[in-house]
Design an enzyme around this catalytic site. Sequence first.
Site, PDB file in Angstrom:
ATOM      1  N   LYS A 280     -18.260  63.555  58.930  1.00 33.61           N
ATOM      2  CA  LYS A 280     -16.916  64.320  58.619  1.00 33.61           C
ATOM      3  C   LYS A 280     -17.321  65.740  59.384  1.00 33.61           C
ATOM      4  O   LYS A 280     -18.363  66.010  59.412  1.00 33.61           O
ATOM      5  CB  LYS A 280     -16.414  64.440  57.409  1.00 33.61           C
ATOM      6  CG  LYS A 280     -15.870  63.273  56.859  1.00 33.61           C
ATOM      7  CD  LYS A 280     -15.503  63.648  55.065  1.00 33.61           C
ATOM      8  CE  LYS A 280     -14.691  62.352  54.726  1.00 33.61           C
ATOM      9  NZ  LYS A 280     -13.577  61.805  55.032  1.00 33.61           N
ATOM     10  N   ARG A 354     -12.051  51.718  51.005  1.00 35.61           N
ATOM     11  CA  ARG A 354     -11.426  50.199  51.090  1.00 35.61           C
ATOM     12  C   ARG A 354     -12.474  48.976  51.005  1.00 35.61           C
ATOM     13  O   ARG A 354     -12.487  48.104  50.705  1.00 35.61           O
ATOM     14  CB  ARG A 354     -10.462  50.064  52.324  1.00 35.61           C
ATOM     15  CG  ARG A 354     -11.123  50.272  53.561  1.00 35.61           C
ATOM     16  CD  ARG A 354     -10.187  50.526  54.666  1.00 35.61           C
ATOM     17  NE  ARG A 354      -9.733  51.924  54.613  1.00 35.61           N
ATOM     18  CZ  ARG A 354      -9.004  52.377  55.810  1.00 35.61           C
ATOM     19  NH1 ARG A 354      -8.378  51.442  56.409  1.00 35.61           N
ATOM     20  NH2 ARG A 354      -8.604  53.573  55.684  1.00 35.61           N
TER      21      ARG A 354
END
Length: 498
Positions: A280, A354
Amino acid sequence: MRLHLKTLAALNETHDGLILGIGANQCLNAAAAQLDESLDGAIARIVQQSGFEGKTGQILNIYQVPGIQAPWLILVGTGQQGELTPAQWVKMVQSAYKSAADLKLNTVVLGILDPSPQSLNPIEAFTLASRTLRECTYHFSTYKSQPVATHTPKDMTLVVQDKSLLTNFKQALHWTEAVAEGTALCRQLGNLPGNVCTPAYLSEQAQQLSKLSKKVKIKVLGEAQLEKMGAGAFMAVSRGSNEEGRLVLIEYRGAPNQKGTSVALIGKGITFDSGGISIKPAAGMDEMKFDMCGAATVMGVMRSLIRADLPLNVVGVLACAENMPSGNATRPGDIVSTLSGKTVEILNTDAEGRLVLCDALTYTQQQYHPDIMIDIATLTGACVVALGKVTSGLFSTDDALADELLEAGRLSQDHAWRLPLATDYQELLDSPAADMANIGGPTAGAITAACFLSRFVEGTRWAHLDIAGTAWLSGPKKGATGRPVPLLTEFLKRQIHA
Ligand code: BES
Ligand code: MN
Ligand code: ZN
């Protein structure tokens, strides 16, 4: 702070402060009107002469009103009569608390429960008000080396107009304390930094929960077990970190005579999300310590259940790992095999939530066969874009379950908003090499994440809450909100009679 309940007689007792509600057009609320009568209209005169407008949450502090025992009289605005919304109700209660705290009062009587919002019954409104007061007392000061100058009143007494409701309100107060305790735990865990709140720390905190009640059992799976059983998606996330990942199971048997597990709550517990090799940008990356707020929510809800001694069988599952880049980390393009047997091409290592959740969902179904599964995750930035920080994203293949969760959100003022899970979105996850990719491209990011999870649910009633926007606040008020503990505890309470 202790919360008490008393009848109208408490208005005449000696306390540090008395808080009364005043609506628009200088309309005195029930408690103010009652007292005003015995004071020959003194309160009405103050309202009139000061020009107090009664806007929701507006405050006027008056020192030493002749005839009133408490040195401080605090007027709080309750807005247009009959138009008070639950959100304004919360705001009004927060203002009342803040004025008492700012004046450093210790014993305070609140005559503010009437009028209450029309869309809530008196007990629902009371529950919301008392919970709001309780939540005002939480501050994250664990790492301040000097004491923080925030005052917390010692006793707050809520005045009940209708005596016949006193018993119901007492019960509601019990529930409030349980929910508030769980919410505070959720906030505290969320606020702890990533160097402290590791997967190991979360599993230790779960062990602490088991000390509160004989109805709780904790099981912890480490990386060796997860690897061995074939949880390849979970391991793909955890392998890059020096912190060992854990799957933590909190089994609460509040209804030992009922067979099986009625509800399973599965929380994303990424204790820090750097993005992994798909790293990120630096700005704001610190906020990714909050990426375990789903797991913190599950922990908080379990704490509330235990505290309220709810007669339900619930299992909490925390999927705890740290997402880090390293020589051992998963590369974009790697293909892994999940616990379900389905294969996933990991195109972006930052779509890690996920991955830990899909294996946790499979494990939960295989091990517990719950009637209902709800996962809670700070899953996508796309959900924040869609819904902001106001409502949590709700996804479900089950309309009745979705409606129950929305209603629980309304009653607790911890709102969710349903987004579609239409099958047409599923093809965005197509991969030429594996059964599916872990990302679905630039559009509908919150939905494709939910679609990914839906592929690991086999015939169980299931809902997914994306709390990326609601779990914490940014900016000067940066900190965990404790959401959606109020929504989920309300939902569970309503399952008892369902
Ligand atoms: N934890 C983040 C989601 C997130 C981002 C929550 C910002 C709150 C604020 C999640 O693991 C993530 O990185 N998601 C990616 C998915 C993308 C790579 C498909 C995202 O939302 O950008
Ligand atoms: Mn991520
Ligand atoms: Zn994440």
